[in-house]
Design a protein around this motif. Structure first.
Motif, PDB file in Angstrom:
ATOM      1  N   ALA A 189       0.828  -1.208   0.000  1.00 38.40           N
ATOM      2  CA  ALA A 189       0.000   0.000   0.000  1.00 38.40           C
ATOM      3  C   ALA A 189       0.863   1.258   0.000  1.00 38.40           C
ATOM      4  N   ARG A 203       0.941   4.105  -2.941  1.00 43.66           N
ATOM      5  CA  ARG A 203       0.590   5.500  -2.645  1.00 43.66           C
ATOM      6  C   ARG A 203       1.693   6.453  -3.086  1.00 43.66           C
ATOM      7  N   LYS A 204       2.937   6.073  -2.811  1.00 44.06           N
ATOM      8  CA  LYS A 204       4.067   6.959  -3.058  1.00 44.06           C
ATOM      9  C   LYS A 204       4.636   6.822  -4.458  1.00 44.06           C
TER      10      LYS A 204
END
Length: 218
Positions: free
Chosen positions: A111, A115-116
């Motif tokens: 995750a 996200r990054k």
């Protein structure tokens, strides 16, 4: 490789659809194909360049006759079979016959990466072969292997616009032959250098190209 995926500069493919409101997925199975591909990739049996080559390395009728996420799913099946994550029997029946000794990826790490995002830039201190403003000739790379140099700029002269720093070389990385770190540049081509006098006078195209694709222009 010179496959059907390398469509830049080809005629008869129709206009490029750039609808900003187009959803990322048009059916639930596409969402699942994307998720399965990412989940399998986090097992570490292959890398992003290997997966790109698996999608591109298709006979032209199959490639052109498949939708975007059909190609993703077909590539995921092939990679999972080739690396032993699944067996042909398991794929055919949908019933697992064995338990993988590969631990599942950490959901929190997955995750966080999604996200990054992850940068392909490397910290290596490999010296650049070129600098901004240098005129370069793109080598005529013809290979059945993975490559990121488009056909339409091979043998053409452009100008280094920007040095992106040191990155993994996809041509070797896709085939398990190491990262071969080297500089990647934004190379500017005039439209007429690529397409001839039929191109509009002020058109330019920027292409990201690695050191191994380039040589000093004569």
């Amino acid at each position: 490789m010179n496959g059907a995926h390398d469509m830049g500069g080809m005629h008869g493919m129709g206009p490029i659809d750039t609808d900003p409101d187009d959803p990322p997925f048009h059916a639930e199975w596409e969402r699942r194909a994307f998720a399965v591909t990412l989940a399998l990739g986090f097992h570490g049996r292959w890398n992003i360049d290997t997966s790109r080559h698996a999608r591109e390395n298709r006979p032209p009728p199959e490639y052109l006759g498949s939708s975007y996420y059909e190609l993703w799913f077909k590539a995921a099946e092939k990679l999972a079979l080739d690396t032993g994550l699944i067996t042909a029997e398991e794929l055919a029946t949908g019933v697992p016959r064995s338990v993988s000794d590969t631990p599942p990826p950490d959901p929190e790490r997955v995750a966080a990466i999604l996200r990054k995002g992850s940068s392909a830039r490397l910290p290596d201190t490999v010296p650049p072969r070129f600098k901004a403003g240098d005129r370069v000739l793109v080598r005529d790379v013809t290979t059945p292997r993975h490559t990121r140099v488009p056909r339409y700029c091979r043998g053409r002269i452009g100008t280094i616009g920007r040095d992106h720093g040191v990155h993994i070389f996809p041509d070797t990385h896709a085939h398990g032959e190491g990262t071969k770190p080297q500089h990647c540049y934004s190379v500017r081509f005039t439209g007429r250098a690529l397409w001839g006098d039929a191109a509009r006078e002020n058109d330019t195209v920027l292409v990201d190209l690695w050191d191994d694709y380039l040589e000093p222009a004569p």
